[in-house]
Structures are given as C-alpha cells and as structure tokens.
Write a protein that holds these residues in place. Structure first.
Motif, short mmCIF file in Angstrom:
data_model
loop_
_atom_site.label_atom_id
_atom_site.label_comp_id
_atom_site.label_asym_id
_atom_site.label_seq_id
_atom_site.Cartn_x
_atom_site.Cartn_y
_atom_site.Cartn_z
N PHE A 118 -12.37 -4.96 -1.39
CA PHE A 118 -13.71 -5.49 -1.57
C PHE A 118 -14.78 -4.41 -1.57
CE2 PHE A 118 -12.06 -9.63 0.44
CZ PHE A 118 -11.77 -10.17 -0.79
N HIS A 119 -14.63 -3.40 -0.72
CA HIS A 119 -15.71 -2.43 -0.55
C HIS A 119 -15.51 -1.13 -1.33
CE1 HIS A 119 -17.41 -5.15 2.31
NE2 HIS A 119 -16.29 -5.15 3.00
N HIS A 120 -14.28 -0.77 -1.63
CA HIS A 120 -14.04 0.48 -2.36
C HIS A 120 -13.75 0.21 -3.84
CE1 HIS A 120 -13.07 4.68 -2.91
NE2 HIS A 120 -11.95 4.32 -3.50
N LEU A 121 -12.95 -0.79 -4.11
CA LEU A 121 -12.62 -1.11 -5.50
C LEU A 121 -13.58 -2.14 -6.10
CD1 LEU A 121 -8.73 -1.40 -5.19
CD2 LEU A 121 -10.06 0.54 -6.06
N ASN A 122 -14.48 -2.66 -5.27
CA ASN A 122 -15.45 -3.67 -5.70
C ASN A 122 -14.80 -4.90 -6.31
OD1 ASN A 122 -17.81 -2.20 -4.89
ND2 ASN A 122 -17.40 -0.84 -6.62
N ILE A 123 -13.67 -5.28 -5.74
CA ILE A 123 -12.98 -6.49 -6.18
C ILE A 123 -13.75 -7.70 -5.67
CG2 ILE A 123 -10.89 -7.86 -5.76
CD1 ILE A 123 -9.27 -5.30 -6.09
N HIS A 124 -13.89 -8.68 -6.54
CA HIS A 124 -14.59 -9.92 -6.19
C HIS A 124 -13.64 -10.92 -5.52
CE1 HIS A 124 -17.28 -13.31 -6.40
NE2 HIS A 124 -16.44 -13.98 -7.18
N GLN A 125 -12.36 -10.91 -5.96
CA GLN A 125 -11.43 -11.85 -5.38
C GLN A 125 -10.01 -11.30 -5.33
OE1 GLN A 125 -10.20 -15.27 -7.96
NE2 GLN A 125 -12.03 -14.66 -9.11
N LEU A 126 -9.33 -11.69 -4.27
CA LEU A 126 -7.91 -11.39 -4.10
C LEU A 126 -7.17 -12.72 -4.10
CD1 LEU A 126 -8.11 -8.83 -1.15
CD2 LEU A 126 -7.45 -8.32 -3.51
N TYR A 127 -5.94 -12.70 -4.62
CA TYR A 127 -5.14 -13.91 -4.58
C TYR A 127 -3.71 -13.57 -4.15
CZ TYR A 127 -3.18 -12.49 -9.09
OH TYR A 127 -2.54 -11.80 -10.08
N ALA A 128 -3.05 -14.56 -3.58
CA ALA A 128 -1.67 -14.39 -3.13
C ALA A 128 -0.86 -15.61 -3.53
CB ALA A 128 -1.63 -14.22 -1.61
N ASN A 129 0.35 -15.37 -3.97
CA ASN A 129 1.31 -16.43 -4.29
C ASN A 129 2.33 -16.47 -3.16
OD1 ASN A 129 0.30 -16.89 -7.06
ND2 ASN A 129 1.02 -14.81 -7.38
N ILE A 130 2.43 -17.62 -2.49
CA ILE A 130 3.27 -17.71 -1.30
C ILE A 130 4.17 -18.94 -1.41
CG2 ILE A 130 3.28 -17.91 1.22
CD1 ILE A 130 0.39 -16.77 1.16
N ALA A 131 5.46 -18.75 -1.18
CA ALA A 131 6.39 -19.88 -1.17
C ALA A 131 5.94 -20.88 -0.11
CB ALA A 131 7.81 -19.41 -0.88
N ALA A 132 5.97 -22.15 -0.47
CA ALA A 132 5.49 -23.20 0.43
C ALA A 132 6.24 -23.22 1.76
CB ALA A 132 5.59 -24.56 -0.25
N ASP A 133 7.49 -22.77 1.76
CA ASP A 133 8.27 -22.78 3.00
C ASP A 133 8.13 -21.48 3.81
OD1 ASP A 133 9.71 -21.17 1.27
OD2 ASP A 133 11.63 -22.18 1.60
#
Length: 173
Positions: A118-133
């Motif tokens: 967020f602060h160095h790469l100026n990314i607006h959003q991060l996302y993660a794909n996680i197995a429901a279990d």
C-alpha cells in the motif's frame, strides 16, 4: 516509513543460498493445492528462478519474499502475483512452514507485505484466493482486515471432489 521488519520476523529478497529451502517448500505436496502445483520442481528450474528473482515487480508482475526470523531461519514465503499497475492491484499469497504456524508469523508477514504494497508500491487493493476449508487462512486474512467478497463454487478439484474457493479483498483507503 517503509519497513519490511517486524517485531519477530522480517521479509527479504530471495538469495542463491535459499535453493534448498525453496526446493523443500515447492516440492511439499501438502501445499500443492494452494499453489495449484501439479508436478515437482527440479533444482535446475529453481536455480533459474532464483537467478531471475531480482527482476522488478513492474517487469515480471510478481514479487516473492522470504520470511525470516532474526536468527536467519527461513520460516516461509510471501508472494505478490498478478501485479497490475494500471489498476493498482495484486494477488497475495503466503505459506508458513508447518512447524512455524500458530506463532504469529503469518500475521506479522501479512501485515508487513500489506503495508509495503500500500505505501511503497501504491497498490489500491490486495486480493487473496483461499480454499473454503482452509480455516486458518480464512481466519488470518479476516483478522487482518481482508473482507470476503465472493465464493467461487466448486472451483478446485482436490482429493476426488470439488472445493469452493473464497475471494478476499483489502482496499487501501
């Protein structure tokens, strides 16, 4: 202030000396479903990967950092992938060695890589794909301010059946 150092761990670039650690981790079949790996990696391929790991995230669209304690023991890896500078987003993944889990390593690493993003790469959003279990990862990302925004039904075929995958997102406001 940019900081990749936490109270008990720090994140660092991969080094040529990390080959055996990377080989062990990438060939651990118990985590293959997380990384969608289907076949083992050779040391030759991983050596080539390490040779190119210094390339800029803007060029290769990914960044992998080692998670280390202050005694220089490698504890896991954290990845930014599918980096999209135009839309200011990236996927995030983390793997912590089984013997190092439940000690706050994942929480601290996720905090550090999120702040860096967020602060160095100026990314607006991060996302993660996680197995429901994968309840440990669901809990970790939820506790770190990621919101569940969707469910991909029957997304991954694991152990003879289909498993849902959850999509988590954290927006820098």
């Amino acid at each position: 202030m940019l900081k990749l150092k936490g109270d008990t761990i720090f994140l660092r670039a991969l080094e040529p000396g990390d080959l055996d650690f990377l080989y062990q981790l990438e060939n651990d079949e118990s985590i293959w479903e997380v990384s969608e790996t289907l076949t083992p990696y050779s040391k030759f391929i991983l050596k080539q990967y390490l040779r190119n790991s210094h390339k800029d995230i803007y060029e290769v669209k990914q960044l992998r950092l080692a998670i280390s304690d202050y005694d220089k023991n490698l504890l896991g890896l954290v990845d930014l992938f599918d980096f999209n500078p135009k839309n200011s987003r990236a996927g995030i993944g983390i793997v912590v060695l089984e013997k190092e889990r439940k000690r706050g390593v994942g929480k601290e690493a996720l905090k550090l890589i999120s702040e860096y993003s967020f602060h160095h790469l100026n990314i607006h959003q991060l996302y993660a794909n996680i197995a429901a279990d994968n309840t440990a990862s669901v809990r970790l990302f939820s506790n770190m301010g990621f919101k569940k925004i969707g469910v991909k039904k029957d997304w991954n075929y694991v152990g003879g059946s289909y498993v849902d995958e959850l999509l988590f997102q954290k927006i820098n406001k």
